[in-house]
Design a protein around this motif. Structure first.
Motif, PDB file in Angstrom:
ATOM      1  N   GLN A  64      34.612  35.185  48.659  1.00  0.00           N
ATOM      2  CA  GLN A  64      35.101  36.492  48.223  1.00  0.00           C
ATOM      3  C   GLN A  64      34.900  37.537  49.313  1.00  0.00           C
ATOM      4  OE1 GLN A  64      36.684  37.243  45.195  1.00  0.00           O
ATOM      5  NE2 GLN A  64      37.134  39.105  46.338  1.00  0.00           N
ATOM      6  N   TRP A  65      33.762  37.488  50.007  1.00  0.00           N
ATOM      7  CA  TRP A  65      33.523  38.425  51.107  1.00  0.00           C
ATOM      8  C   TRP A  65      34.536  38.213  52.221  1.00  0.00           C
ATOM      9  CZ3 TRP A  65      32.105  37.413  56.207  1.00  0.00           C
ATOM     10  CH2 TRP A  65      31.746  38.525  56.967  1.00  0.00           C
ATOM     11  N   ALA A  66      34.829  36.943  52.558  1.00  0.00           N
ATOM     12  CA  ALA A  66      35.818  36.656  53.598  1.00  0.00           C
ATOM     13  C   ALA A  66      37.203  37.149  53.178  1.00  0.00           C
ATOM     14  CB  ALA A  66      35.849  35.156  53.894  1.00  0.00           C
ATOM     15  N   PHE A  67      37.543  36.982  51.902  1.00  0.00           N
ATOM     16  CA  PHE A  67      38.833  37.475  51.415  1.00  0.00           C
ATOM     17  C   PHE A  67      38.905  38.994  51.526  1.00  0.00           C
ATOM     18  CE2 PHE A  67      41.510  39.112  47.990  1.00  0.00           C
ATOM     19  CZ  PHE A  67      42.683  38.430  48.212  1.00  0.00           C
ATOM     20  N   ASN A  68      37.819  39.686  51.225  1.00  0.00           N
ATOM     21  CA  ASN A  68      37.799  41.148  51.338  1.00  0.00           C
ATOM     22  C   ASN A  68      37.943  41.587  52.794  1.00  0.00           C
ATOM     23  OD1 ASN A  68      37.410  41.229  48.589  1.00  0.00           O
ATOM     24  ND2 ASN A  68      35.204  41.565  48.720  1.00  0.00           N
ATOM     25  N   GLU A  69      37.310  40.849  53.710  1.00  0.00           N
ATOM     26  CA  GLU A  69      37.460  41.172  55.131  1.00  0.00           C
ATOM     27  C   GLU A  69      38.918  40.999  55.576  1.00  0.00           C
ATOM     28  OE1 GLU A  69      35.467  42.402  57.365  1.00  0.00           O
ATOM     29  OE2 GLU A  69      33.699  42.531  56.087  1.00  0.00           O
ATOM     30  N   PHE A  70      39.561  39.957  55.089  1.00  0.00           N
ATOM     31  CA  PHE A  70      40.977  39.756  55.403  1.00  0.00           C
ATOM     32  C   PHE A  70      41.819  40.899  54.834  1.00  0.00           C
ATOM     33  CE2 PHE A  70      45.131  38.121  54.042  1.00  0.00           C
ATOM     34  CZ  PHE A  70      45.654  37.730  55.263  1.00  0.00           C
ATOM     35  N   ASP A  71      41.457  41.381  53.650  1.00  0.00           N
ATOM     36  CA  ASP A  71      42.186  42.502  53.053  1.00  0.00           C
ATOM     37  C   ASP A  71      42.038  43.754  53.904  1.00  0.00           C
ATOM     38  OD1 ASP A  71      43.894  43.400  51.109  1.00  0.00           O
ATOM     39  OD2 ASP A  71      42.317  44.028  49.732  1.00  0.00           O
ATOM     40  N   ILE A  72      40.858  43.972  54.477  1.00  0.00           N
ATOM     41  CA  ILE A  72      40.653  45.125  55.360  1.00  0.00           C
ATOM     42  C   ILE A  72      41.532  45.018  56.595  1.00  0.00           C
ATOM     43  CG2 ILE A  72      38.970  46.206  56.905  1.00  0.00           C
ATOM     44  CD1 ILE A  72      36.850  45.697  54.801  1.00  0.00           C
ATOM     45  N   LEU A  73      41.602  43.820  57.179  1.00  0.00           N
ATOM     46  CA  LEU A  73      42.468  43.619  58.339  1.00  0.00           C
ATOM     47  C   LEU A  73      43.924  43.898  57.981  1.00  0.00           C
ATOM     48  CD1 LEU A  73      40.940  40.357  59.871  1.00  0.00           C
ATOM     49  CD2 LEU A  73      40.699  42.697  60.721  1.00  0.00           C
ATOM     50  N   ARG A  74      44.327  43.475  56.796  1.00  0.00           N
ATOM     51  CA  ARG A  74      45.714  43.698  56.369  1.00  0.00           C
ATOM     52  C   ARG A  74      45.995  45.185  56.194  1.00  0.00           C
ATOM     53  NH1 ARG A  74      48.137  43.536  51.247  1.00  0.00           N
ATOM     54  NH2 ARG A  74      46.133  42.992  50.326  1.00  0.00           N
ATOM     55  N   ILE A  75      45.041  45.918  55.619  1.00  0.00           N
ATOM     56  CA  ILE A  75      45.226  47.358  55.398  1.00  0.00           C
ATOM     57  C   ILE A  75      45.310  48.099  56.735  1.00  0.00           C
ATOM     58  CG2 ILE A  75      44.123  49.429  54.493  1.00  0.00           C
ATOM     59  CD1 ILE A  75      42.992  47.688  52.248  1.00  0.00           C
ATOM     60  N   THR A  76      44.421  47.768  57.666  1.00  0.00           N
ATOM     61  CA  THR A  76      44.461  48.435  58.966  1.00  0.00           C
ATOM     62  C   THR A  76      45.742  48.108  59.719  1.00  0.00           C
ATOM     63  OG1 THR A  76      43.188  46.584  59.892  1.00  0.00           O
ATOM     64  CG2 THR A  76      41.958  48.519  59.167  1.00  0.00           C
ATOM     65  N   HIS A  77      46.225  46.885  59.578  1.00  0.00           N
ATOM     66  CA  HIS A  77      47.484  46.518  60.231  1.00  0.00           C
ATOM     67  C   HIS A  77      48.648  47.299  59.639  1.00  0.00           C
ATOM     68  CE1 HIS A  77      50.624  44.110  62.083  1.00  0.00           C
ATOM     69  NE2 HIS A  77      51.136  43.886  60.883  1.00  0.00           N
ATOM     70  N   VAL A  78      48.691  47.402  58.304  1.00  0.00           N
ATOM     71  CA  VAL A  78      49.772  48.163  57.660  1.00  0.00           C
ATOM     72  C   VAL A  78      49.706  49.624  58.072  1.00  0.00           C
ATOM     73  CG1 VAL A  78      50.635  48.968  55.439  1.00  0.00           C
ATOM     74  CG2 VAL A  78      49.984  46.587  55.700  1.00  0.00           C
ATOM     75  N   SER A  79      48.496  50.173  58.130  1.00  0.00           N
ATOM     76  CA  SER A  79      48.340  51.575  58.542  1.00  0.00           C
ATOM     77  C   SER A  79      48.830  51.782  59.965  1.00  0.00           C
ATOM     78  CB  SER A  79      46.876  51.980  58.410  1.00  0.00           C
ATOM     79  OG  SER A  79      46.680  53.277  58.899  1.00  0.00           O
ATOM     80  N   ARG A  80      48.491  50.851  60.856  1.00  0.00           N
ATOM     81  CA  ARG A  80      48.915  50.972  62.252  1.00  0.00           C
ATOM     82  C   ARG A  80      50.431  50.869  62.373  1.00  0.00           C
ATOM     83  NH1 ARG A  80      45.000  48.227  64.047  1.00  0.00           N
ATOM     84  NH2 ARG A  80      46.008  46.198  63.871  1.00  0.00           N
ATOM     85  N   VAL A  81      51.034  49.963  61.620  1.00  0.00           N
ATOM     86  CA  VAL A  81      52.486  49.786  61.685  1.00  0.00           C
ATOM     87  C   VAL A  81      53.203  51.014  61.135  1.00  0.00           C
ATOM     88  CG1 VAL A  81      54.417  48.460  60.738  1.00  0.00           C
ATOM     89  CG2 VAL A  81      52.413  47.274  61.625  1.00  0.00           C
ATOM     90  N   VAL A  82      52.675  51.566  60.025  1.00  0.00           N
ATOM     91  CA  VAL A  82      53.318  52.728  59.407  1.00  0.00           C
ATOM     92  C   VAL A  82      53.309  53.927  60.357  1.00  0.00           C
ATOM     93  CG1 VAL A  82      53.052  54.443  57.581  1.00  0.00           C
ATOM     94  CG2 VAL A  82      52.914  52.015  57.039  1.00  0.00           C
ATOM     95  N   HIS A  83      52.238  54.095  61.134  1.00  0.00           N
ATOM     96  CA  HIS A  83      52.117  55.279  61.995  1.00  0.00           C
ATOM     97  C   HIS A  83      52.721  55.082  63.380  1.00  0.00           C
ATOM     98  CE1 HIS A  83      49.158  56.314  58.904  1.00  0.00           C
ATOM     99  NE2 HIS A  83      49.362  57.567  59.265  1.00  0.00           N
ATOM    100  N   THR A  84      52.992  53.862  63.774  1.00  0.00           N
ATOM    101  CA  THR A  84      53.554  53.629  65.109  1.00  0.00           C
ATOM    102  C   THR A  84      55.021  53.247  65.077  1.00  0.00           C
ATOM    103  OG1 THR A  84      52.841  51.304  65.041  1.00  0.00           O
ATOM    104  CG2 THR A  84      51.323  52.909  66.016  1.00  0.00           C
TER     105      THR A  84
END
Length: 236
Positions: free
Chosen positions: A144-164
């Motif tokens: 579950q912790w590893a899945f949450n870490e993957f979710d954080i990576l996904r959120i940061t990637h989406v944020s970076r794509v949206v702003h760039t």
């Protein structure tokens, strides 16, 4: 209880069985063994184990913790259930990276302990109860912790794509000399939804659209809160 519990259980069982079955089949191919029996045996065992785990977490442990436990994580989940029940947005507290990392870790650890204890006792008798409890809690908590870490990576990637991502210029459309019927493209469906449709469980377009809108709003709200927190840290 979360209204999405049946879908969560079904997707968890399906993904776990598929991954474990394919892994066992590939192992059989590498070891020059018949992959079919290994694939079926692994998929069946992992399906039983995952069904036990996800059912305990979504129908027993999760609702009990949401109703009884203090803390920000469970308060957010209570607010979400209230929002679904009343159909009106509520004041949601700010999310942090720590909130996302700890999301459902306790639920998964307790559920993994119960599922591991039950399955290991059924397989080895009373002597397997304590090892099953300990092993299930550790493994499920780490997953579950590893899945949450993957979710954080996904959120940061989406944020970076949206702003760039630049906004493309839309050229002016030429005047049409004739009219033709235009059909709207169908929304993409996930693999699990297509599999459910094969067995007669088809999700309506309106339900699917509402689900996509809810996911979009949750992600945008989460990105906005995390970016606000990051900007505040930079200012200080």
């Amino acid at each position: 209880m979360d209204p999405s519990a049946p879908q969560t259980v079904a997707k968890g069982v399906l993904i776990t069985s598929t991954v474990c079955g394919l892994t066992a089949g590939l192992y059989g191919v590498v070891k020059s063994q018949p992959p079919g029996p290994l694939l079926l045996f692994s998929a069946l065992n992992s399906g039983i184990a995952s069904a036990t785990f996800f059912s305990i977490r979504e129908y027993l442990v999760g609702p009990v913790l949401v109703l009884s436990m203090p803390g920000k994580q469970y308060e957010l989940r209570r607010q979400r259930l209230k929002e679904i029940a009343e159909g009106a947005p509520t004041n949601v507290s700010r999310l942090t990276w720590g909130d996302i990392r700890s999301r459902k870790v306790l639920d998964s650890s307790i559920s993994g302990a119960l599922a591991g204890g039950i399955l290991n006792t059924w397989k080895r008798g009373r002597s397997g109860t304590v090892p099953g409890l300990a092993t299930g809690a550790v493994i499920c908590g780490l997953f579950q912790w590893a899945f949450n870490e993957f979710d954080i990576l996904r959120i940061t990637h989406v944020s970076r794509v949206v702003h760039t991502q630049p906004v493309p210029a839309i050229p002016a459309a030429p005047a049409a000399t004739y009219s033709s019927p235009v059909t709207a493209p169908e929304p993409p469906t996930s693999l699990t939804d297509r599999i459910f449709a094969m067995f007669g469980h088809r999700i309506s377009d309106e339900e699917y659209l509402n689900r996509l809108k809810a996911q979009r709003d949750n992600h945008l709200r989460m990105i906005e809160q995390l970016e606000r927190e990051r900007d505040e840290k930079r200012e200080t």
